[in-house]
Write a protein that holds these residues in place. Structure first.
Motif, PDB file in Angstrom:
ATOM      1  N   THR A  25       0.825  -1.219   0.000  1.00 55.96           N
ATOM      2  CA  THR A  25       0.000   0.000   0.000  1.00 55.96           C
ATOM      3  C   THR A  25       0.858   1.267   0.000  1.00 55.96           C
ATOM      4  N   ILE A  26       2.104   1.137  -0.397  1.00 58.02           N
ATOM      5  CA  ILE A  26       3.045   2.253  -0.291  1.00 58.02           C
ATOM      6  C   ILE A  26       2.543   3.516  -0.996  1.00 58.02           C
ATOM      7  N   PHE A  27       1.828   3.363  -2.118  1.00 57.17           N
ATOM      8  CA  PHE A  27       1.369   4.544  -2.872  1.00 57.17           C
ATOM      9  C   PHE A  27      -0.134   4.818  -2.699  1.00 57.17           C
ATOM     10  N   SER A  28      -0.730   4.258  -1.674  1.00 55.12           N
ATOM     11  CA  SER A  28      -2.186   4.384  -1.512  1.00 55.12           C
ATOM     12  C   SER A  28      -2.635   5.822  -1.251  1.00 55.12           C
ATOM     13  N   SER A  73      -2.611   1.820  -8.834  1.00 49.36           N
ATOM     14  CA  SER A  73      -1.740   1.133  -9.804  1.00 49.36           C
ATOM     15  C   SER A  73      -1.484  -0.322  -9.429  1.00 49.36           C
ATOM     16  N   ASN A  74      -1.590  -0.646  -8.125  1.00 45.48           N
ATOM     17  CA  ASN A  74      -1.427  -2.033  -7.671  1.00 45.48           C
ATOM     18  C   ASN A  74      -0.141  -2.675  -8.203  1.00 45.48           C
ATOM     19  N   ILE A  75       0.974  -2.000  -7.982  1.00 45.67           N
ATOM     20  CA  ILE A  75       2.264  -2.538  -8.438  1.00 45.67           C
ATOM     21  C   ILE A  75       2.610  -3.819  -7.687  1.00 45.67           C
ATOM     22  N   LEU A  76       2.414  -3.821  -6.372  1.00 42.26           N
ATOM     23  CA  LEU A  76       2.796  -4.959  -5.544  1.00 42.26           C
ATOM     24  C   LEU A  76       1.590  -5.794  -5.148  1.00 42.26           C
ATOM     25  N   LYS A  77       1.748  -7.109  -5.206  1.00 41.24           N
ATOM     26  CA  LYS A  77       0.697  -8.025  -4.754  1.00 41.24           C
ATOM     27  C   LYS A  77       0.732  -8.211  -3.241  1.00 41.24           C
TER      28      LYS A  77
END
Length: 581
Positions: free
Chosen positions: A362-365, A375-379
């Motif tokens: 959730t770093i860019f939430s 963008s959901n870069i990380l799962k």
């Protein structure tokens, strides 16, 4: 006979000082030159060290050699002329019947010698000091430089990038070595001289050559002055060149400092050699014993290895003897021999392991710009990373007067394994990378228990986390892939503890556990996407609103576990010691 006496001296616990003589010249590329102030300083620092009695061959013996060698362009021919002139002349003087007789008497009576020198010196063209020097000389040496060159090239092949952005690299290279001749006497006292060793080495020093003086504000440790930089690099390469040939010369059996163990307690051994012979804390010494082989020849067998733990500073008090601490081999008793294992003051280390990291999915939430929050870069959260570290450790024990103390410089790179289902492949391009680098400078100390050492260290440096590559953004500009850049830099402090096992005197296996704390949260200092305008075929960086400091986690704190090797080289091609100094 010579070998017998070297054994006898070692068994008596005395280091037999050698008398070495300089020709006062150095052969550089295609010219024989007198040793100037610069080279004299390097020779005094690395060749004519305290273990020797140092002399200079008289000028009138060198005169014929200097005249005949003026137009000679290669070192092999120089050697031949030297042997035909200087060395033959020295042998001729030493084999003079009167000189032979006085050498046999050992010059014990100073007044008799002065009387002899005053008479004989006139016929030989030498004064009393010059006669004494020749009569006492045992070795003669000459340094040589076969090749030296300055080169300028583009770094990493970036020939197409303007020099104002990436400056050229200027390098100065040296290839050469040192030649040693030995003066020997047969059973009848007849002298002869022969070449015993020729050591060679290569060194290099490099630096950036700035395209314009104004760049010195950006890169303050570099210069745009070609001549000034070349002179600096020449000095640096020369420094390590003479350090190398000095270390290589100490490999000669006759030049190695030896001593006899006078007192043995557990793994601590006391010997009479010390500071006057040039010993330093942590210098390595093999432990051995002499024995007769099947042929009846006397040989020295290595039985262990030790390091200087405490140094005798010249006192005659038995309690002030030099103490060596054994790290390899079985315990020995009084009477065993120690002999030098010359090495540089630099240790090179390599580590590989796993460290903890905290990059939440959730770093860019909280980022509203360009719909980055969706963008959901990380799962899933990234919590571990594989890391590789290179270490240069400079032994400063002689400076701080504490054994096994090092100034360390390290570079670490962590690889985030993006194949472990961390990444949404539909959201990023294949060029998307997450990297984590650490640069540190610190101090470390070790405590030895035989082959095992335990140590601790404290380092300070910078931590940098990068995310780069193409990511899919559903923006108002145009949905699609954009080049994304995220960079966060922090000051980091690392506390480490280490276990070391000595495989041999030059190589060790290491286990390390460390804890790292960074200063503050991982707020990006570089944060943008790149929009490429197809109409004008150019790119525009579009900044992203970072939000507040509390919106960002602390990502680079954590622990690390690493395994690796330390290597202690004999010589180095670069002036790493000079960087630390």
């Amino acid at each position: 006979m010579t070998y017998f006496f070297s054994i006898l001296f070692a068994q008596q616990g005395k280091y037999n000082r050698k008398s070495i003589s300089s020709l006062g010249v150095i052969f550089i590329k295609d010219e024989l030159q007198q040793v100037d102030t610069f080279y004299e300083t390097l020779i005094n620092s690395h060749i004519e060290v305290p273990r020797f009695d140092n002399n200079v061959i008289p000028n009138n013996i060198l005169e014929k050699f200097l005249n005949k060698s003026q137009n000679i362009k290669d070192i092999e021919s120089i050697e031949k002329v030297l042997e035909e002139t200087v060395l033959n002349r020295i042998v001729e003087i030493l084999n003079d019947p009167d000189v032979q007789n006085h050498r046999g008497l050992g010059l014990k009576n100073e007044s008799d010698f002065e009387s002899f020198a005053a008479t004989k010196g006139k016929s030989l063209g030498l004064n009393s000091d010059e006669i004494k020097m020749l009569m006492n000389s045992a070795y003669i040496y000459m340094p040589f430089i076969k090749f030296s060159e300055t080169t300028k090239k583009r770094p990493f092949g970036f020939w197409f990038i303007p020099r104002i952005l990436i400056p050229d690299i200027l390098s100065y290279k040296i290839e050469g070595g040192i030649i040693w001749w030995k003066i020997s006497n047969d059973a009848n006292g007849n002298a002869s001289i022969k070449k015993v060793n020729k050591y060679q080495t290569k060194t290099k020093s490099s630096s950036f050559l700035l395209a314009h003086p104004a760049m010195s504000f950006v890169m303050p440790f570099y210069t745009s002055n070609h001549k000034k930089l070349e002179k600096r690099l020449s000095k640096s390469a020369s420094e390590v060149f003479f350090r190398n040939i000095g270390t290589l010369s100490k490999e000669m059996t006759e030049f190695k400092i030896t001593g006899q163990i006078i007192e043995a307690k557990n793994r601590l051994y006391k010997v009479s050699i010390g500071e006057k012979e040039g010993l330093k804390l942590d210098d390595g010494y093999f432990i051995g014993e002499y024995y007769k082989n099947k042929k009846g020849d006397v040989e020295l067998k290595k039985t262990g290895f030790s390091k200087v733990f405490k140094i005798n500073k010249g006192s005659n008090n038995k309690d002030d003897l030099t103490t060596l601490k054994q790290s390899i081999g079985k315990k020995v008793s009084e009477g065993s021999i120690v002999f030098e294992h010359p090495r540089t003051n630099i240790l090179l280390g390599f580590r590989y392991g796993e460290s903890s990291i905290n990059i939440p999915k959730t770093i860019f939430s909280h980022i509203l710009d360009y719909n980055l929050k969706n963008s959901n870069i990380l799962k899933e959260d990234i919590t571990t990373a594989k890391n590789f570290e290179m270490i240069i450790a400079y032994n400063i024990s002689s400076i701080v007067k504490k054994p096994q103390t090092f100034l360390t410089l390290s570079f670490g790179d962590s690889d985030i394994d993006l194949d472990r289902n961390y990444i949404n492949s539909s959201s990023v391009k294949s060029n998307f990378l997450i990297s984590h680098t650490t640069y540190t400078l610190g101090l470390s100390r070790k405590f030895g228990f035989g082959r095992s050492n335990f140590g601790y260290g404290l380092s300070l440096g910078t931590d940098q986390l990068n995310m780069n590559g193409g990511i899919y953004l559903d923006t108002d500009l145009s949905p699609g892939f954009y080049d994304f850049t995220f960079q966060s830099s922090n000051i980091a402090s690392i506390l480490s503890t280490e276990y070391e096992f000595l495989i041999n005197p030059n190589l060790s296996f290491n286990l390390e556990i460390s804890a790292k704390v960074t200063q503050g949260r991982s707020v990006p200092n570089e944060f943008h996407i790149t929009d490429k305008n197809s109409l004008y075929d150019d790119s525009v960086r579009l900044p992203i609103n970072k939000g507040t400091e509390n919106d960002w986690p602390i990502m680079m704190n954590g622990t690390a576990f690493k395994i690796g090797l330390n290597y202690h080289p004999k010589t180095l091609p670069f002036n790493i010691e000079g960087w630390f100094n």
